[in-house]
Design a protein around this motif. Structure first.
Motif, PDB file in Angstrom:
ATOM      1  N   ALA A  44      11.627  -4.321 -28.849  1.00  0.00           N
ATOM      2  CA  ALA A  44      12.649  -5.133 -29.508  1.00  0.00           C
ATOM      3  C   ALA A  44      12.348  -5.295 -30.992  1.00  0.00           C
ATOM      4  N   PHE A  45      13.396  -5.250 -31.793  1.00  0.00           N
ATOM      5  CA  PHE A  45      13.312  -5.514 -33.229  1.00  0.00           C
ATOM      6  C   PHE A  45      13.989  -6.855 -33.482  1.00  0.00           C
ATOM      7  N   ILE A  46      13.251  -7.801 -34.007  1.00  0.00           N
ATOM      8  CA  ILE A  46      13.739  -9.158 -34.223  1.00  0.00           C
ATOM      9  C   ILE A  46      13.839  -9.409 -35.726  1.00  0.00           C
ATOM     10  N   GLY A  47      14.949  -9.949 -36.180  1.00  0.00           N
ATOM     11  CA  GLY A  47      15.096 -10.239 -37.601  1.00  0.00           C
ATOM     12  C   GLY A  47      16.506 -10.641 -37.983  1.00  0.00           C
ATOM     13  N   HIS A  48      17.495 -10.131 -37.268  1.00  0.00           N
ATOM     14  CA  HIS A  48      18.875 -10.504 -37.566  1.00  0.00           C
ATOM     15  C   HIS A  48      19.151 -11.924 -37.083  1.00  0.00           C
ATOM     16  N   THR A  49      20.028 -12.621 -37.799  1.00  0.00           N
ATOM     17  CA  THR A  49      20.403 -13.978 -37.398  1.00  0.00           C
ATOM     18  C   THR A  49      21.839 -14.050 -36.869  1.00  0.00           C
ATOM     19  N   TYR A  50      22.500 -12.893 -36.832  1.00  0.00           N
ATOM     20  CA  TYR A  50      23.857 -12.788 -36.298  1.00  0.00           C
ATOM     21  C   TYR A  50      23.867 -11.691 -35.239  1.00  0.00           C
ATOM     22  N   PRO A  51      24.868 -11.691 -34.348  1.00  0.00           N
ATOM     23  CA  PRO A  51      24.968 -10.604 -33.363  1.00  0.00           C
ATOM     24  C   PRO A  51      25.048  -9.239 -34.040  1.00  0.00           C
ATOM     25  N   ILE A  52      24.391  -8.261 -33.450  1.00  0.00           N
ATOM     26  CA  ILE A  52      24.355  -6.903 -33.979  1.00  0.00           C
ATOM     27  C   ILE A  52      25.742  -6.284 -33.840  1.00  0.00           C
ATOM     28  N   THR A  53      26.230  -5.678 -34.927  1.00  0.00           N
ATOM     29  CA  THR A  53      27.535  -5.012 -34.870  1.00  0.00           C
ATOM     30  C   THR A  53      27.394  -3.491 -34.791  1.00  0.00           C
ATOM     31  N   ASN A  54      26.363  -2.924 -35.438  1.00  0.00           N
ATOM     32  CA  ASN A  54      26.149  -1.475 -35.411  1.00  0.00           C
ATOM     33  C   ASN A  54      24.656  -1.159 -35.482  1.00  0.00           C
ATOM     34  N   VAL A  55      24.235  -0.158 -34.711  1.00  0.00           N
ATOM     35  CA  VAL A  55      22.875   0.382 -34.796  1.00  0.00           C
ATOM     36  C   VAL A  55      22.963   1.900 -34.774  1.00  0.00           C
ATOM     37  N   MET A  56      22.042   2.548 -35.491  1.00  0.00           N
ATOM     38  CA  MET A  56      22.001   4.009 -35.453  1.00  0.00           C
ATOM     39  C   MET A  56      20.650   4.495 -35.951  1.00  0.00           C
ATOM     40  N   PHE A  57      20.232   5.634 -35.421  1.00  0.00           N
ATOM     41  CA  PHE A  57      19.097   6.330 -35.992  1.00  0.00           C
ATOM     42  C   PHE A  57      19.589   7.011 -37.263  1.00  0.00           C
ATOM     43  N   ASN A  58      18.771   6.992 -38.307  1.00  0.00           N
ATOM     44  CA  ASN A  58      19.109   7.694 -39.534  1.00  0.00           C
ATOM     45  C   ASN A  58      19.195   9.182 -39.197  1.00  0.00           C
ATOM     46  N   PRO A  59      20.332   9.843 -39.440  1.00  0.00           N
ATOM     47  CA  PRO A  59      20.463  11.261 -39.079  1.00  0.00           C
ATOM     48  C   PRO A  59      19.541  12.179 -39.886  1.00  0.00           C
ATOM     49  N   CYS A  60      19.020  11.687 -41.022  1.00  0.00           N
ATOM     50  CA  CYS A  60      18.104  12.496 -41.845  1.00  0.00           C
ATOM     51  C   CYS A  60      16.643  12.198 -41.545  1.00  0.00           C
ATOM     52  N   ASP A  61      16.361  11.071 -40.879  1.00  0.00           N
ATOM     53  CA  ASP A  61      14.993  10.658 -40.586  1.00  0.00           C
ATOM     54  C   ASP A  61      14.983   9.884 -39.274  1.00  0.00           C
ATOM     55  N   ASN A  62      14.553  10.509 -38.204  1.00  0.00           N
ATOM     56  CA  ASN A  62      14.574   9.894 -36.878  1.00  0.00           C
ATOM     57  C   ASN A  62      13.610   8.713 -36.764  1.00  0.00           C
ATOM     58  N   ASN A  63      12.783   8.479 -37.781  1.00  0.00           N
ATOM     59  CA  ASN A  63      11.863   7.342 -37.779  1.00  0.00           C
ATOM     60  C   ASN A  63      12.460   6.113 -38.455  1.00  0.00           C
ATOM     61  N   GLN A  64      13.738   6.152 -38.803  1.00  0.00           N
ATOM     62  CA  GLN A  64      14.407   5.003 -39.386  1.00  0.00           C
ATOM     63  C   GLN A  64      15.595   4.600 -38.523  1.00  0.00           C
ATOM     64  N   ILE A  65      15.736   3.294 -38.384  1.00  0.00           N
ATOM     65  CA  ILE A  65      16.867   2.713 -37.668  1.00  0.00           C
ATOM     66  C   ILE A  65      17.650   1.883 -38.675  1.00  0.00           C
ATOM     67  N   ILE A  66      18.962   2.014 -38.644  1.00  0.00           N
ATOM     68  CA  ILE A  66      19.828   1.260 -39.545  1.00  0.00           C
ATOM     69  C   ILE A  66      20.674   0.325 -38.689  1.00  0.00           C
ATOM     70  N   SER A  67      20.760  -0.938 -39.114  1.00  0.00           N
ATOM     71  CA  SER A  67      21.539  -1.904 -38.336  1.00  0.00           C
ATOM     72  C   SER A  67      22.311  -2.835 -39.255  1.00  0.00           C
ATOM     73  N   THR A  68      23.411  -3.351 -38.722  1.00  0.00           N
ATOM     74  CA  THR A  68      24.215  -4.360 -39.414  1.00  0.00           C
ATOM     75  C   THR A  68      24.516  -5.484 -38.433  1.00  0.00           C
ATOM     76  N   ALA A  69      24.680  -6.689 -39.013  1.00  0.00           N
ATOM     77  CA  ALA A  69      24.982  -7.846 -38.174  1.00  0.00           C
ATOM     78  C   ALA A  69      25.601  -8.942 -39.025  1.00  0.00           C
ATOM     79  N   GLY A  70      26.861  -9.252 -38.771  1.00  0.00           N
ATOM     80  CA  GLY A  70      27.529 -10.350 -39.462  1.00  0.00           C
ATOM     81  C   GLY A  70      27.264 -10.376 -40.948  1.00  0.00           C
ATOM     82  N   GLU A  71      26.811 -11.518 -41.446  1.00  0.00           N
ATOM     83  CA  GLU A  71      26.544 -11.690 -42.872  1.00  0.00           C
ATOM     84  C   GLU A  71      25.107 -11.310 -43.250  1.00  0.00           C
TER      85      GLU A  71
END
Length: 103
Positions: A44-71
């Motif tokens: 688990a990755f903990i840090g967002h304070t709002y519900p997650i809206t999008n997650v994805m592996f970086n298509p150029c670097d599989n060792n990076q995860i990109i996420s968005t959540a509310g504000e």
């Protein structure tokens, strides 16, 4: 298993990991190989304070995860299997403060 809805999923380029993000503000990385011996094995990755809206592996670097959540904005997480993680929330840099530190 998320508490609440799962809002986004993605698969790693090698197919070994699956990401999920949900209403519980968590990002989970599911390890396909580990699940063969340990049911529901995830990190688990903990840090967002709002519900997650999008997650994805970086298509150029599989060792990076990109996420968005509310504000919360966009988070970029470093992912190295199940041994090491970190996150770098988007931050504004005060140039006057930085210039003062350089002198």
């Amino acid at each position: 298993v998320h508490r609440g809805s799962v809002n986004s999923v993605d698969l790693s380029l090698n197919g070994g990991f699956m990401l999920s993000g949900g209403d519980d503000n968590l990002i989970k990385v599911w390890d396909y190989e580990a699940q063969k011996t340990v049911p529901y094995y995830y990190q688990a990755f903990i840090g967002h304070t709002y519900p997650i809206t999008n997650v994805m592996f970086n298509p150029c670097d599989n060792n990076q995860i990109i996420s968005t959540a509310g504000e919360d904005g966009i988070y970029i997480w470093q992912f190295h299997g199940d041994t090491e993680t970190s996150y770098f929330p988007e931050q504004e840099i005060d140039e006057t403060e930085t210039a003062g530190q350089i002198q």
